[in-house]
Design a protein around this motif. Structure first.
Motif, PDB file in Angstrom:
ATOM      1  N   GLY A  61       0.736  -1.580   0.063  1.00  0.00           N
ATOM      2  CA  GLY A  61      -0.137   0.194  -0.055  1.00  0.00           C
ATOM      3  C   GLY A  61       0.718   1.622   0.078  1.00  0.00           C
ATOM      4  O   GLY A  61       0.584   2.163  -0.619  1.00  0.00           O
ATOM      5  N   VAL A  62       1.871   1.142   0.443  1.00  0.00           N
ATOM      6  CA  VAL A  62       3.266   2.232   0.821  1.00  0.00           C
ATOM      7  C   VAL A  62       4.125   2.077   0.424  1.00  0.00           C
ATOM      8  O   VAL A  62       4.641   0.562   0.711  1.00  0.00           O
TER       9      VAL A  62
ATOM     10  N   SER B 264      13.162   8.128  -7.144  1.00  0.00           N
ATOM     11  CA  SER B 264      12.217   8.902  -8.072  1.00  0.00           C
ATOM     12  C   SER B 264      12.013   7.723  -8.969  1.00  0.00           C
ATOM     13  O   SER B 264      11.739   7.625  -9.860  1.00  0.00           O
ATOM     14  N   VAL B 265      13.522   6.222  -9.141  1.00  0.00           N
ATOM     15  CA  VAL B 265      12.936   5.331 -10.257  1.00  0.00           C
ATOM     16  C   VAL B 265      11.904   4.644  -9.570  1.00  0.00           C
ATOM     17  O   VAL B 265      11.199   4.333 -10.182  1.00  0.00           O
TER      18      VAL B 265
ATOM     19  N   ASP C   6       2.634   3.123  -8.473  1.00  0.00           N
ATOM     20  CA  ASP C   6       1.465   3.714  -8.618  1.00  0.00           C
ATOM     21  C   ASP C   6       1.060   3.991  -7.018  1.00  0.00           C
ATOM     22  O   ASP C   6       0.293   3.634  -6.908  1.00  0.00           O
ATOM     23  N   ARG C   7       2.137   4.413  -6.360  1.00  0.00           N
ATOM     24  CA  ARG C   7       1.930   4.564  -4.659  1.00  0.00           C
ATOM     25  C   ARG C   7       2.762   5.533  -4.313  1.00  0.00           C
ATOM     26  O   ARG C   7       3.566   5.473  -4.516  1.00  0.00           O
ATOM     27  N   PRO C   8       2.475   5.479  -2.781  1.00  0.00           N
ATOM     28  CA  PRO C   8       3.303   6.932  -2.440  1.00  0.00           C
ATOM     29  C   PRO C   8       4.236   6.928  -1.718  1.00  0.00           C
ATOM     30  O   PRO C   8       4.522   5.236  -1.685  1.00  0.00           O
TER      31      PRO C   8
ATOM     32  N   GLY D 231      10.087  12.768  -9.792  1.00  0.00           N
ATOM     33  CA  GLY D 231       9.203  11.879  -9.094  1.00  0.00           C
ATOM     34  C   GLY D 231       7.699  11.530  -8.633  1.00  0.00           C
ATOM     35  O   GLY D 231       8.086  12.516  -7.286  1.00  0.00           O
ATOM     36  N   ASN D 232       6.689  11.439  -9.549  1.00  0.00           N
ATOM     37  CA  ASN D 232       5.362  11.608  -8.879  1.00  0.00           C
ATOM     38  C   ASN D 232       5.618  10.697  -7.652  1.00  0.00           C
ATOM     39  O   ASN D 232       5.070   9.726  -6.786  1.00  0.00           O
ATOM     40  N   GLY D 233       4.581  11.599  -6.420  1.00  0.00           N
ATOM     41  CA  GLY D 233       3.948  11.376  -4.821  1.00  0.00           C
ATOM     42  C   GLY D 233       4.721  11.066  -4.029  1.00  0.00           C
ATOM     43  O   GLY D 233       5.441  10.369  -2.422  1.00  0.00           O
ATOM     44  N   VAL D 234       6.614  10.974  -4.212  1.00  0.00           N
ATOM     45  CA  VAL D 234       7.440  11.456  -2.905  1.00  0.00           C
ATOM     46  C   VAL D 234       7.298  12.203  -1.805  1.00  0.00           C
ATOM     47  O   VAL D 234       7.407  13.458  -2.782  1.00  0.00           O
TER      48      VAL D 234
END
Lengths: 223, 223, 223, 223, 223, 223, 223, 223
Positions: free
Chosen positions: C145-146, C159-160, C166-168, C196-199
């Motif tokens: 989940g995380v 980042s990678v 697609d997770r936090p 990176g998205n959601g970091v």
């Protein structure tokens, strides 16, 4: 030996730079008056067939263009060029950048290399946020002899490129990013700590220095 | 593809590193337990004819030597080696350092290069405080293909070497010096700001990284 | 309200922490005397069924184990635990680290999460120098989940991972690396500048804080 | 796979970002020419129903508004939006800031979240100099699923919020303050060292990154 | 003793500075209003035959020139002078700089020394990228008593000069260079860590301070 | 010219240093093995009548004393000396320090100067917390030609001395102090920003460098 | 006036400190030899009825206790005391700290104040992670005249205290915390940027300096 | 309690600040729009008889002066005031600064104190480069109860004042100086490391904070 430079008072123009380093003196315009840049250009062009000036403002360009109307101003890369060196043999240099915002630095590298007679291949906006944009060009990148990789923010692109392509990577941190990139410090430290194979680093936003290093690598004699 | 690495729980040993990067995985011992280093060595030597471990303490060495009594501990360079790659063709790599105190870093570079099968020429204690010690060796230095130059304090040696020899210079800042070198920061910044031609920089005290970059430069295919 | 904490002079033990934050007070041992740790543990265990102490030395452990012989010392993660919370529902937390040298930080996160009753999946030594080691585990990582991702050096792993899953991602910089990682500063800045998205990022080497944040995310009520 | 991005020369527009990350590519305008922003917007809007551009100047906006007159310029938050994603289910994101001077950062977060289809509740000027202004809104804050807390100066607000509300807190340091906040460094370090439960941190002034992280947290699947 | 200074409210003009330090008070214009500079100049010229003001803008100059039309504005060195001290005996001070871009700092030093009555020899643009430009002037440099050496980037020139000439070297780091010179920090650290013999350092861009130190050295009484 | 240095492999001992710089090579022991120090000492003493080694540990001393039993170890100043240069003419050098804790640095300067044949006057523990301790010695201080002033904490002593005595002041920051002196950085910055007249600065804790600069100043020829 | 200090060679013991500053010279032991501390103590106690030495190791204590067996060693606060000043009138000083790990700093402040004859009230482990522990003592805190508040990590406690109690707050950052507190820098910057009313700051871990400032505040004459 | 603040959306105006802290909310204008400042001023003046706004530009002033024509703009101190508090009893606050360039910071402190009803004595341009300018005013300085001392460059003035006058000294570092003062960092570190008795420090250029602390000190009840 007074004949190996010209003393203009404000500058001593080096006339043996090409013999020693492979290319004539390049004018670093930052902090120089436009007339001084034009004066130095005059001495260089009296002895050399081409000229490169970096970190040039439009004012620097206008002072130069008044005397050499065919001078070209590369606005994005902040360079002035007059002519170019003869084309050199050997593999091309690949110039990559992570994002559109890194273009001024990447362009400074590309212009410098072309001025030195090197063949250049550019791969722009291939950052890690969408890696398929990089992998789509892998074949072209692998065909280059040396790679210059410019990136801001966390500066991860050189590590990733070094993991995918077996070529020396010259990493150029750029000053692009949010607050804690501290004008390129984050990218600089990231690249210095890269666990990528064969990565070396030049100064922040120093596309010119990266180009010089790539040129030096391709000048190694192989008999 | 589960066959391209071995999962030991505490480590995933990379079995395709040589194919991708030209040499097998090298063990970075800092922060690893001696038994873990020995365990990783076991997997690498099951697939590769030679081994290199850097930043190794005597404890790491003893754990390795228990299984491979012919392992060599290079105390000055803090490396363990077992065997070496086949000798590679091409020019030698010159390893220079400014002072005797920089030897651990220079030795790490030299050991790494020899482990990779490269020919190495060393020029130690040739710092700028007595430049005749450097100029006495210029002929030998110019015969090398790439130069690794380690220096602490103000880190001026790479600039000076780049001004005298037309070869790519990989500068390695060392953490040697009085207070305000801030554990190598002064040398690092000095080298990054070098106006020397063809100078690139690796991390502080990172002789290993400089060796990898030199090796990558000499791997460029020239047809 | 004097009944909501116990004043030991050297410490005021918080008795309502679990009500407010979901778990009892955790003892941060750095700078505390062994007897003080044991004294605080005594008060906590008088009110709570389990105990966690972080940054504990062997001396701290011996003072605790004298009274609670079943206490466990997790040497790699520098933690003491006595018991655990009841298992909580919800997805597992994935704990990744780039190299074996990052294990102390990753283990601190994993031990904390297990102490809080969370399910943990670990993926160790999956750094960017050999990405196939990461991609081999993608399915397991996506089932979490995380994600907590610890890395030193340039800190590129979060980042990678964020680009692949697609997770936090909670990024934990570690202090592992050569000179210019400046005890984790390079990895910290790299992660803060991640594209990176959601970091998001926690303190250097702070596996405990990352675990708390992951636990808080999984505590969000979803009706 | 050339069909998953469009190469404009100065940019490679990512067409699969939404599939991978939940929302289309967002244009980071800093360092881009107005025409480049408009060109990238053209490609995105050819494939996606809405657009977000951050760090946009008025010049960027005018270049975009020439083609899409219904584009909105959010001056305080320096964003351009065209349309919005469909409203998503789930709890709202609370956006708090310590002072009026932090509004540009808080607004960037709120605009981003609304563009992504998230519900947003704002609580502005609730800094620790007058805590009753925060406690007056506690009920509304507790009704949110995730909290974004922006603050400059010493950056203490996230710690205080985390002590009062059991929700994950994404802390955003801002560059507002007197000299020794060093353009946000003080707030950044304060937040990274927070002893508050469940606090993670993003880059200085990076409201956009905080919004992405909040969105990622709310995207965790709960079956 | 109220007669040893004049209190203007915004400034207390020191009337015994020459007795104590060898030259009258010098006006540091940064942060002062033009009228304040003129007011302080009025008091100094009421007691002294000459005046020096540093870090002066054109606005400062105009306020001064309104009252003293013969005041000279040295635009490159940002100084105002009115008259000069009597010529002093003793050797000249050599002022060297690495590049044309360092001229503002070198000029500030030269103007200050001439204002104090010292003889000055200048050697500009003699940086390490072309050392023959320096060695061509060695005879003139050796004829000086003290050397002021200004350089930006890596700041290597003072080390090199100290290795070639047996004179005290006062090094002045300048803020000229690419990103990671961090506004002169790189050159400052380089000079502080110089292994050159007899090198001391003053503040970044502080040509004035270097001139004061050179003057103090030449004031040492030798009976 | 191979005869101007001796190559020991680990060191190239400079045999013309005295001709160029006024004194023989001094051994910087930090990072050198005891045997290496003894080996270098052997070469120096084969050509020179006296020896100085700085930053020497007791181990270094024992290796030296084994061959030269009359070698002296100066524990406070961490130096080894064998003999001294002939006494030089000219004024004495005053060595001042702010507190007893600065003695190691002040002693390094004093030992170096005596080794070079200079006359030294010491004034220890004369810091600004009790200025009458300084003013009581003003007559003796004014009789010196050059002043070396070592201080830690805020490093204010050089400014104060420069205000009281018309002599060049070489300021030496020391690493003594509470946390935010950051190992001498506070004193270093304080001294670089000194508004005192004629103050120049050397590296943190670098008493040796200050002594070399004082010696160079007193070597200026005055005909 | 040679009678206002005693020159021991390694120290000039200030005999008029109490007249000027309200208390005799305090010995800062860091960097001093045990015999030097005992020698300085001897001179102070020849003129004063009590003694305080800070940053004292056990070795320092043993050297002192050999001559004054009734000397007390405060291990947690690293102080030696012999006797105390007469009790002074006026309000007590409140000494607060955020956590048990901050006790060495808080104790240094408390011991100093008691040595100076001040009344002290201590409130330990009242950090913001459980604010009810602080609010339970508000009545006692409000009864103090001045507050010293020590805290590590993000250093938020002084801000919170200043918001709750209308008294001057002297904030002391401590070096306790995870990596990015950078040995107290994070807490220092946090406190300097505090938006709390009436907060001033002393050096990292400097409990002694905070005590001196509190004492100075309470010495203000009120007629 | 919704009646203790007014929510304007962009600001929550604190109406109980005077009860808690002794004076009404002060508007920090940096980063606020002129209309927002005017709006906040409207709410404060609806409840309080006087107003202070700091860091105000001329634009902020014009927005305020449109509604309250008697508002005063203090250009040097960048403050807006409307009215003043009733004169308070007790000793004056002395405001000192080292140079004319420090006037903006000193004036901010003086304006704030007068707005709070405190008596202020100013002593400007009394820096250590000419100490007789300070000692000429010692009688007046000693008559003050608390001293605020602003200085840039090396920030030595607070130490010197603390050595001469037995009063609490609140040191304010200013950002004035040459390069390596790093926008006030040098003065800040200097003051934090002051060995002066009773010195505490506030943020760089923060005259307002110093005034608040002085006011808090003079508010201590003495029965």
């Amino acid at each position: 030996m007074p004949e190996d430079f010209v003393d203009l008072g404000y500058a001593r123009v080096d006339l043996t730079r090409r013999t020693r380093c492979g290319h004539p003196e390049v004018i670093f315009c930052m902090g120089k008056l436009p007339d001084e840049v034009a004066g130095i250009a005059h001495e260089i062009l009296a002895h050399e067939p081409y000229l490169l000036a970096t970190r040039a403002s439009e004012e620097h360009y206008h002072a130069v263009a008044q005397k050499w109307p065919h001078a070209i101003y590369h606005a994005r890369g902040r360079c002035i060029t007059i002519g170019e060196a003869d084309k050199k043999k050997g593999p091309a240099v690949g110039v990559l950048c992570a994002g559109t915002s890194d273009l001024p630095v990447a362009e400074e590298a590309a212009i410098t290399l072309r001025s030195f007679g090197r063949r250049v291949e550019t791969f722009y906006d291939v950052g890690v946020a969408g890696l398929h944009r990089l992998t789509a060009s892998l074949e072209g990148i692998r065909a280059c002899g040396v790679l210059i990789v410019a990136a801001g923010m966390e500066g991860a692109l050189p590590s990733v490129v070094a993991g995918l392509v077996d070529r020396p990577v010259i990493a150029v941190p750029t000053s692009i990013g949010y607050g804690a990139n501290f004008e390129g410090l984050a990218a600089l430290l990231g690249m210095l700590n890269s666990c990528g194979n064969g990565v070396t680093v030049v100064n922040i936003d120093n596309g010119f220095g990266a180009a010089c290093a790539a040129d030096a690598i391709l000048r190694i004699p192989h008999e």
